[in-house]
Design a protein around this motif. Structure first.
Motif, PDB file in Angstrom:
ATOM      1  N   LYS A 177      -8.460 -35.882  27.075  1.00 46.74           N
ATOM      2  CA  LYS A 177      -8.804 -36.910  28.061  1.00 46.74           C
ATOM      3  C   LYS A 177      -9.817 -37.903  27.482  1.00 46.74           C
ATOM      4  O   LYS A 177      -9.776 -39.088  27.807  1.00 46.74           O
ATOM      5  CB  LYS A 177      -9.371 -36.257  29.321  1.00 46.74           C
ATOM      6  CG  LYS A 177      -8.351 -35.449  30.120  1.00 46.74           C
ATOM      7  CD  LYS A 177      -8.984 -34.789  31.329  1.00 46.74           C
ATOM      8  CE  LYS A 177      -7.961 -33.964  32.105  1.00 46.74           C
ATOM      9  NZ  LYS A 177      -8.580 -33.240  33.252  1.00 46.74           N
ATOM     10  N   ASP A 219      -8.434 -41.119  25.891  1.00 46.89           N
ATOM     11  CA  ASP A 219      -7.726 -42.155  26.652  1.00 46.89           C
ATOM     12  C   ASP A 219      -8.394 -43.520  26.560  1.00 46.89           C
ATOM     13  O   ASP A 219      -7.733 -44.539  26.306  1.00 46.89           O
ATOM     14  CB  ASP A 219      -7.593 -41.739  28.122  1.00 46.89           C
ATOM     15  CG  ASP A 219      -6.651 -40.565  28.322  1.00 46.89           C
ATOM     16  OD1 ASP A 219      -5.895 -40.244  27.381  1.00 46.89           O
ATOM     17  OD2 ASP A 219      -6.672 -39.965  29.418  1.00 46.89           O
ATOM     18  N   ILE A 266     -14.037 -32.259  31.482  1.00 41.90           N
ATOM     19  CA  ILE A 266     -13.805 -32.976  30.224  1.00 41.90           C
ATOM     20  C   ILE A 266     -14.135 -32.091  29.032  1.00 41.90           C
ATOM     21  O   ILE A 266     -13.397 -32.054  28.032  1.00 41.90           O
ATOM     22  CB  ILE A 266     -14.632 -34.269  30.193  1.00 41.90           C
ATOM     23  CG1 ILE A 266     -14.037 -35.300  31.152  1.00 41.90           C
ATOM     24  CG2 ILE A 266     -14.692 -34.850  28.780  1.00 41.90           C
ATOM     25  CD1 ILE A 266     -14.865 -36.547  31.303  1.00 41.90           C
ATOM     26  N   ASP A 309     -11.442 -29.531  28.653  1.00 48.28           N
ATOM     27  CA  ASP A 309     -10.249 -30.198  28.132  1.00 48.28           C
ATOM     28  C   ASP A 309     -10.403 -30.479  26.639  1.00 48.28           C
ATOM     29  O   ASP A 309      -9.431 -30.355  25.873  1.00 48.28           O
ATOM     30  CB  ASP A 309     -10.006 -31.494  28.895  1.00 48.28           C
ATOM     31  CG  ASP A 309      -8.816 -32.271  28.346  1.00 48.28           C
ATOM     32  OD1 ASP A 309      -7.672 -31.871  28.633  1.00 48.28           O
ATOM     33  OD2 ASP A 309      -9.030 -33.260  27.619  1.00 48.28           O
ATOM     34  N   SER A 310     -11.601 -30.860  26.218  1.00 49.29           N
ATOM     35  CA  SER A 310     -11.844 -31.120  24.803  1.00 49.29           C
ATOM     36  C   SER A 310     -11.674 -29.851  23.976  1.00 49.29           C
ATOM     37  O   SER A 310     -11.145 -29.887  22.857  1.00 49.29           O
ATOM     38  CB  SER A 310     -13.251 -31.699  24.605  1.00 49.29           C
ATOM     39  OG  SER A 310     -13.371 -32.953  25.250  1.00 49.29           O
TER      40      SER A 310
END
Length: 287
Positions: A115, A118, A245, A248-249
């Motif tokens: 994410k 993006d 985040i 997700d990383s």
């Protein structure tokens, strides 16, 4: 030549200013632009021009870039607002007719599923559409992302995450900063894309081993499902959106999104990159 470093009050920006001076760029040819000029007083005392600049204030951006030859756009820190902020700088650079705009993107920006990638992808698209000569500095993870957490890690006796056995090509902020300085002072950079990362990739288990060796305390790596890891982060005060985040990383690391094997960083700086062991030992010694 006038080299403008945006976001100069941040840690990476300060390292870039120092690297430019070390490379012999006259202080009077460097503009340090950032929100708080007071934080740049030490550089002002060395002859660097200091300009107030806020990515969200187009007027301040235009003023800071006045007369600029080359610009380093250090990506903003406000996730969700960065594309518009970066557009403001790109527009000002175009209006000023700069000969080069260097942008600090993220490793493997064009293929990453993270994410966090993006807004970097969107900024790269803006640059391609702008007509401004640009170079992409796709920076990998900072070793400081981990070493700055060392006291807490040692206190807890473990690292938690969702990276699995994935490896990350981390390097020190100073390494990335020196690479940026090289690009800013070297001709013929427009159109180039540098994938920047440390020479030796490491897993979270490797990180735990290095911390154990440096501190003499056994540290383990506890791999968790991403949802559980995000929940753990929120339980210790990390805002929910940011916790998502971070989790997700880590999933991106597990996929190999932050693995860089180009050797671009060490070639640019003319030496091996800072190793994980070096960074951990230095952090442990100063803790």
């Amino acid at each position: 030549m006038s080299i403008v470093v945006t976001g100069a009050t941040g840690q990476l920006g300060r390292h870039v200013l120092e690297a430019l001076l070390e490379r012999g760029v006259p202080a009077g040819d460097i503009v340090a632009a950032g929100r708080s000029v007071a934080k740049l007083a030490d550089f002002a005392g060395r002859g660097v021009s200091v300009q107030p600049m806020d990515y969200a204030d187009a007027g301040s951006v235009a003023a800071a870039l006045k007369g600029a030859t080359r610009v380093l756009l250090i990506s903003g820190s406000e996730v969700g607002q960065r594309v518009d902020q970066h557009r403001t700088v790109i527009d000002a650079a175009k209006a000023e007719g700069v000969e080069l705009l260097a942008y600090t993107s993220i490793a493997n920006a064009d293929t990453s599923g993270m994410k966090l990638a993006d807004e970097h992808k969107a900024t790269e698209d803006l640059l391609r559409e702008s007509g401004v000569p640009f170079v992409l500095l796709r920076n990998g993870w900072y070793l400081e992302n981990y070493t700055e957490q060392l006291p807490g890690t040692v206190a807890q006796g473990a690292i938690a995450g969702s990276a699995g056995d994935g490896k990350v090509s981390g390097a020190a902020r100073a390494d990335y900063a020196h690479a940026a300085a090289v690009v800013l002072v070297t001709d013929g950079q427009a159109g180039k894309v540098y994938e920047l990362g440390g020479d030796e990739a490491f897993s979270m288990a490797d990180l735990a081993s290095e911390i154990s060796a440096a501190t003499g305390k056994a540290i383990s790596y506890n791999d968790l499902p991403a949802g559980d890891y995000a929940g753990l982060l929120t339980s210790v005060g990390v805002p929910e959106a940011f916790a998502g985040i971070l989790a997700d990383s880590d999933r991106g690391i597990a996929r190999g999104d932050l693995l860089v094997s180009t050797g671009d960083l060490s070639r640019l700086i003319g030496r091996p990159t800072t190793s994980l062991g070096q960074a951990v030992r230095a952090a442990a010694a100063s803790a």
